[in-house]
Write an enzyme that holds these catalytic residues in place. Structure first.
Site, short mmCIF file in Angstrom:
data_model
loop_
_atom_site.label_atom_id
_atom_site.label_comp_id
_atom_site.label_asym_id
_atom_site.label_seq_id
_atom_site.Cartn_x
_atom_site.Cartn_y
_atom_site.Cartn_z
N VAL A 414 -3.54 4.84 0.62
CA VAL A 414 -4.69 5.73 0.37
C VAL A 414 -5.45 6.01 1.67
O VAL A 414 -6.43 6.74 1.64
CB VAL A 414 -5.67 5.16 -0.68
CG1 VAL A 414 -5.07 5.24 -2.07
CG2 VAL A 414 -6.05 3.73 -0.38
N HIS A 415 -5.02 5.43 2.76
CA HIS A 415 -5.76 5.58 4.02
C HIS A 415 -4.89 6.32 5.02
O HIS A 415 -3.93 5.76 5.55
CB HIS A 415 -6.12 4.21 4.61
CG HIS A 415 -6.90 3.34 3.68
ND1 HIS A 415 -6.83 1.97 3.71
CD2 HIS A 415 -7.76 3.65 2.69
CE1 HIS A 415 -7.62 1.47 2.78
NE2 HIS A 415 -8.20 2.47 2.14
#
Lengths: 478, 110
Positions: A414-415
């Site tokens: 998610v990063h």
């Protein structure tokens, strides 16, 4: 036939309304600048949808959550596409940039005035305004699992702060940009326009004169809009910012060097029911920042997906899904990727190449995650590795070292960061020390793209601090 | 959603789902496939056409047997060819997520 294009004028145009765009907008509007924020996604009432639900994915996630960086293996990723960007969909965990990384980045990329003291000053202001806090009272069972497992193994674990405020009735409210800095920007005079996609920036020599946009109206029709601006900040995130710049003919060191935290998961079954309404706030930091262990969203749908990733027989575990929660281990990767705008396509091609070292680190991460969950009392572990085999005791974890191959690993992240890196080292960066794109006088990037590397922690805090610093610098110059 | 994708989704769904939930799951999968990045959607569509050509031809001559599809999906699920395996995994993930989210009590207590 489309209606004729309308032209509007602003002093500062900000493209994107997430952690980068909202911080920029609030600071500039408060400083008296005329600010317009364009957001590609819709406005969604932050209270309207259950966090991490299917409805939220459809309404707030880019591509409904179905994005992947291509490579061996492909890595699924999620990012927000709504007013407030990814701050509307993340877990709200908050960290400052570790001091050793600030020093390393300053040195390797020759970033001017990039000190821990300076960044911490900006971080402190943001924390005070948003409300960064720890959970009042005991952690939920899903979070206590990590604390308990780490304690049994003699490993370090901490409860991380979150961008949350706690109301008097105990209700936790995540301080997303749609709840905080965007209303603050609006109150200070900024205009936030939702459902407005910037097709390309229009250039004239060393200046960007404006943005050609397509706005979707409430009735579903579209209109063309041209926003003329004296200054442009692109804050659309690590995939969309480089894609927009490339579509606009700006390509030097743009979109290369994509970084992320590749992540493996385990669905862990326990003897007693476990909570599923929140994301655990504890993290095992024994191996940080190279490897971090934490907990994921564990609604019934997530539990089912995580169980299925192992390809084992999971019917009984799913029937008792209340006893199952999902945990992850994320690594700092030495691999890198690329974002490439494709001619005629709205979505860029995203690729990522894991190194052999990364694959080794992921296997180690999976085994350590298994160790901590078994130590905490888990009875069955289903890894996100096809054919990895269910682990019921420490001896079963040995098989995972060999099982995690490029063909079998089911990874996600998610990063995403680092596609327009900052610094004075022009060979390695797309923008100067304060985010001004090389070769352009009035074009700046101010979002996750700027971080030279993935920080090994949730990046929202570091992004906001760097963005606030750059915005202050802009105000001293223009 | 292409014809073959609809057949695969229908096959992957739990047989115990009621008609309303089946329709909601199918609608969710169709929406998600539609909103995928163009290059990913094109890849999935191409696989659907290639993998589904035999079934489509059988369908055209009235000899398509949906009961034969589960065995074929099982074979593809363990295929040595990565894109084939990922094709089944993608559609299965979407179906699984949706049918569990639509099930009563998908969320949890705080």
């Amino acid at each position: 036939m489309k209606p004729p294009r309308e032209t509007v004028q602003t002093d500062v145009l900000i493209i994107g309304s997430g952690a980068g765009g909202a911080v920029t907008a609030a600071a500039l509007a408060r400083a008296g600048r005329t600010v317009m924020v364009l957001e590609e996604g819709p406005w969604v009432d932050p209270d309207a949808l259950e966090p991490f639900s299917l409805e939220e994915m459809v309404a707030k996630y880019r591509h409904g959550g179905s994005c992947a960086a291509l490579g061996r293996p492909a890595i699924a990723y999620a990012e927000g596409r709504c007013v407030g960007g990814s701050t509307e969909i993340n877990s709200g965990l908050y960290h400052r940039l570790p001091p050793e990384l600030a020093e390393e980045w300053q040195r390797d990329y020759r970033i001017d005035e990039f000190t821990t003291d300076a960044l911490d000053g900006y971080a402190g202001r943001i924390e005070a305004e948003l409300g960064v806090s720890r959970l009042p009272g005991a952690p939920p069972a899903s979070s206590a699992v990590l604390e308990r497992g780490a304690a049994k193994l003699g490993w370090r674990s901490v409860e991380f702060s979150r961008v949350f405020r706690y109301e008097s009735n105990g209700l936790a409210v995540k301080q997303t940009m749609a709840r905080t800095l965007l209303p603050a920007a609006t109150e200070a005079g900024a205009q936030v326009v939702a459902d407005c996609r910037v097709a390309k920036l229009v250039r004239d020599g060393r200046r960007v004169v404006g943005a050609a946009c397509e706005q979707t109206m409430p009735d579903g029709s579209t209109r063309e809009l041209f926003v003329r601006a004296d200054h442009v900040f692109v804050c659309a995130g690590a995939t969309q910012t480089p894609a927009l710049l490339q579509r606009s003919g700006i390509r030097r060191n743009i979109g290369r060097g994509l970084k992320m935290h590749p992540t493996v998961k385990i669905a862990a079954r326990f003897n007693s029911p476990i909570d599923h309404g929140d994301v655990p706030m504890h993290r095992v930091t024994e191996f940080a920042p190279g490897l971090t262990i934490g907990g994921s969203a564990s609604r019934r749908g997530h539990v089912a997906l995580a169980l299925a990733d192992s390809d084992a027989d999971y019917a009984d575990a799913l029937a008792h899904w209340e006893h199952v929660a999902v945990y992850y281990a994320a690594i700092r990767s030495e691999g890198s990727g690329r974002v490439l705008a494709l001619p005629g396509a709205r979505s860029p091609l995203v690729t990522y190449n894991l190194t052999e070292g990364d694959m080794s680190r992921l296997a180690r991460a999976l085994v350590h995650l298994g160790e901590v969950l078994l130590a905490a009392g888990a009875t069955e572990l289903y890894p996100s590795v096809t054919g990895g085999g269910v682990a019921r005791g420490p001896d079963d974890l040995v098989q995972w070292w060999d099982a995690l191959t490029r063909n079998a690993a089911n990874l996600m992240t998610v990063h995403l960061t680092s596609t327009v890196r900052i610094g004075e080292n022009r060979e390695r960066t797309g923008a100067d020390s304060f985010g001004r794109v090389w070769g352009y006088d009035n074009l700046r990037v101010n979002d996750a793209s700027l971080l030279p590397e993935a920080p090994g922690v949730n990046p929202q805090g570091p992004i906001m601090a760097v963005v606030a610093r750059n915005t202050d610098q802009f105000l001293t110059e223009a | 959603m292409l014809w073959f994708e609809r057949q695969v989704v229908s096959t992957l769904m739990s047989p115990t789902l009621d008609a309303g939930t089946r329709s909601a799951v199918e609608s969710y999968v169709a929406t998600t496939l539609h909103s995928m990045p163009e290059h990913l959607r094109a890849g999935v569509a191409a696989e659907s056409i290639v993998l589904g050509s035999r079934s489509w031809l059988e369908h055209r001559v009235g000899r398509f047997d949906p009961h034969a599809l589960p065995a074929r999906l099982d074979r593809w699920r363990s295929s040595k060819i990565d894109p084939i395996r990922q094709y089944v995994r993608l559609l299965h993930s979407l179906v699984l997520f949706a049918e569990n989210e639509f099930a009563a009590g998908a969320g949890g207590s705080m």
